[in-house]
Design an enzyme around this catalytic site. Structure first.
Site, PDB file in Angstrom:
ATOM      1  N   ASN A 267      -1.780  13.628   3.362  1.00  0.00           N
ATOM      2  CA  ASN A 267      -2.474  14.396   4.414  1.00  0.00           C
ATOM      3  C   ASN A 267      -1.899  14.203   5.820  1.00  0.00           C
ATOM      4  OD1 ASN A 267      -4.479  15.548   2.637  1.00  0.00           O
ATOM      5  ND2 ASN A 267      -5.324  13.483   2.501  1.00  0.00           N
TER       6      ASN A 267
ATOM      7  N   TYR B 170     -12.017   1.819   0.829  1.00  0.00           N
ATOM      8  CA  TYR B 170     -11.511   2.680   1.906  1.00  0.00           C
ATOM      9  C   TYR B 170     -12.700   3.374   2.562  1.00  0.00           C
ATOM     10  CZ  TYR B 170      -8.271   5.955   4.213  1.00  0.00           C
ATOM     11  OH  TYR B 170      -7.533   6.675   5.131  1.00  0.00           O
TER      12      TYR B 170
ATOM     13  N   HIS C 107      -6.631  -0.213   5.661  1.00  0.00           N
ATOM     14  CA  HIS C 107      -6.432   0.168   7.068  1.00  0.00           C
ATOM     15  C   HIS C 107      -7.554  -0.369   7.972  1.00  0.00           C
ATOM     16  CE1 HIS C 107      -3.999   2.510   4.500  1.00  0.00           C
ATOM     17  NE2 HIS C 107      -4.712   3.606   4.460  1.00  0.00           N
TER      18      HIS C 107
ATOM     19  N   SER D 246      -6.331   9.718  -4.451  1.00  0.00           N
ATOM     20  CA  SER D 246      -7.466  10.538  -4.888  1.00  0.00           C
ATOM     21  C   SER D 246      -7.026  11.819  -5.597  1.00  0.00           C
ATOM     22  CB  SER D 246      -8.360  10.876  -3.697  1.00  0.00           C
ATOM     23  OG  SER D 246      -7.636  11.585  -2.725  1.00  0.00           O
TER      24      SER D 246
ATOM     25  N   ASP E 221       2.104   2.992   3.173  1.00  0.00           N
ATOM     26  CA  ASP E 221       1.242   4.147   2.883  1.00  0.00           C
ATOM     27  C   ASP E 221       2.045   5.371   2.449  1.00  0.00           C
ATOM     28  OD1 ASP E 221      -1.251   5.512   2.647  1.00  0.00           O
ATOM     29  OD2 ASP E 221      -0.961   6.399   4.628  1.00  0.00           O
TER      30      ASP E 221
ATOM     31  N   HIS F 254       0.859  -1.194   0.000  1.00  0.00           N
ATOM     32  CA  HIS F 254       0.000   0.000   0.000  1.00  0.00           C
ATOM     33  C   HIS F 254       0.891   1.239   0.000  1.00  0.00           C
ATOM     34  CE1 HIS F 254      -3.763   2.297   0.653  1.00  0.00           C
ATOM     35  NE2 HIS F 254      -2.933   3.165   1.206  1.00  0.00           N
TER      36      HIS F 254
END
Ligand SMILES: O=C(O)/C=C(\CC(=O)C(=O)O)C(=O)O
Length: 304
Positions: free
Chosen positions: A254, A152, A176, A73, A249, A27
């Site tokens: 963010n 997600y 997650h 995104s 990740d 991921h």
């Protein structure tokens, strides 16, 4: 749009834990480079460039062999940056795309050739404007052989999403773990609800990932070394060892206010998967079943 943000560590430490040969960071994302692969006009954040060279340098630094690159995104449904990174990996990366649900069969086949093995449905309102369940189900019914769906969502909408997820006709991988509140511990309501969901089908997989997000100080957690996360998640991995895959990740979209050290993230692995058998399943065997399966064989991707 606001200034471009940096959400990754400039100098991650070398982990103490050594991943087994063949380990997959399953991921992670790439951002741009923007000059070549502009961000979506609908992007909710605008990151600095974090392209394939940086990702592969981190992969080597942390001791992994392969990556699964998940379309973030900020790139919307244009998967060019993800495909570019997969192509640059020389066979060491596969990917998960985000598609317009009206995508044609030919375009899905082209994504398959480019190394994509699944599509992602994102239900986080802070990241996407809408998530049309009927259209998602329609496209999920015509995916290439061997593909799965990555979902997600946050724990508070798990029950609401159940009828939709129950209708998905291919394996499901949950990012997650659906973001449980890890301060509730391993037997808290969020983990119990997630276990009920896992028990409803044998082809639901999950990522025991993102201690930095789920045990963040700003979320009321403990922060690094993320003790709440370790306590809540280790029993889940122990009970569902054939259904989990792990990832950094990176570049941590963010997370600019609480940037994790990737070496410390890797050192979470032996805390949630303490035996060599669990580590082999989590890091090597399981991600290979999902992303490097021999699709010529007469096989369906199921968790063991
Ligand atoms: O990448 C993640 O794991 C989490 C994200 C970003 C994201 O999913 C996206 O941009 O598509 C998040 O919680 O902000």
């Amino acid at each position: 749009m606001a200034d471009r943000i940096t959400s990754w560590h400039a100098n991650p430490s070398k982990p103490k834990f050594t991943p087994p040969p063949g380990a997959v960071d399953a991921h992670c994302h790439v951002f741009g480079p923007m000059a070549e692969f502009p961000f979506s006009p609908k992007a909710k954040y605008l990151p600095e460039d974090a392209g394939p060279d940086m990702l592969f340098a981190l992969r080597d630094h942390l001791g992994f062999e392969k990556n699964v690159i998940v379309q973030a995104s900020c790139h919307g449904t244009d998967n060019s940056a993800t495909l570019h990174a997969i192509a640059a990996s020389e066979g060491k990366a596969r990917g998960v795309a985000v598609v317009d649900p009206a995508i044609s069969e030919d375009d899905l086949a082209a994504l398959h050739l480019g190394g994509i093995r699944g599509i992602r449905f994102n239900f986080l309102k802070r990241l996407v404007d809408d998530a049309p369940k009927d259209k998602f189900l329609e496209v999920a019914s015509r995916l290439p052989k061997g593909w799965h769906v990555v979902i997600y969502f946050e724990a508070d909408i798990l029950e609401e999403l159940r009828p939709f997820m129950d209708a998905i006709p291919v394996p499901i991988v949950v990012d997650h773990m659906g973001r449980p509140d890890v301060t509730q511990g391993p037997d808290g309501p969020d983990m119990k609800a997630f276990r009920r969901f896992l028990d409803s089908r044998d082809d639901i997989w999950f990522k025991p990932t993102c201690p930095d997000r789920l045990d963040a100080i700003k979320e009321g957690g403990k922060g690094d070394p993320w003790d709440n996360f370790a306590a809540a998640v280790a029993p889940l991995v122990a009970d569902y060892p054939a259904r989990c895959i792990w990832g950094t990740d990176w570049p941590h979209p963010n997370m600019q206010d609480e940037i994790p050290d990737d070496g410390h993230l890797v050192d979470m692995i032996p805390r949630i998967a303490p035996t060599a058998e669990l580590q082999q399943a989590l890091l090597v065997d399981n991600p290979h079943r999902l992303y490097w399966a021999d699709l010529s064989a007469n096989s369906r991707v199921t968790a063991g």
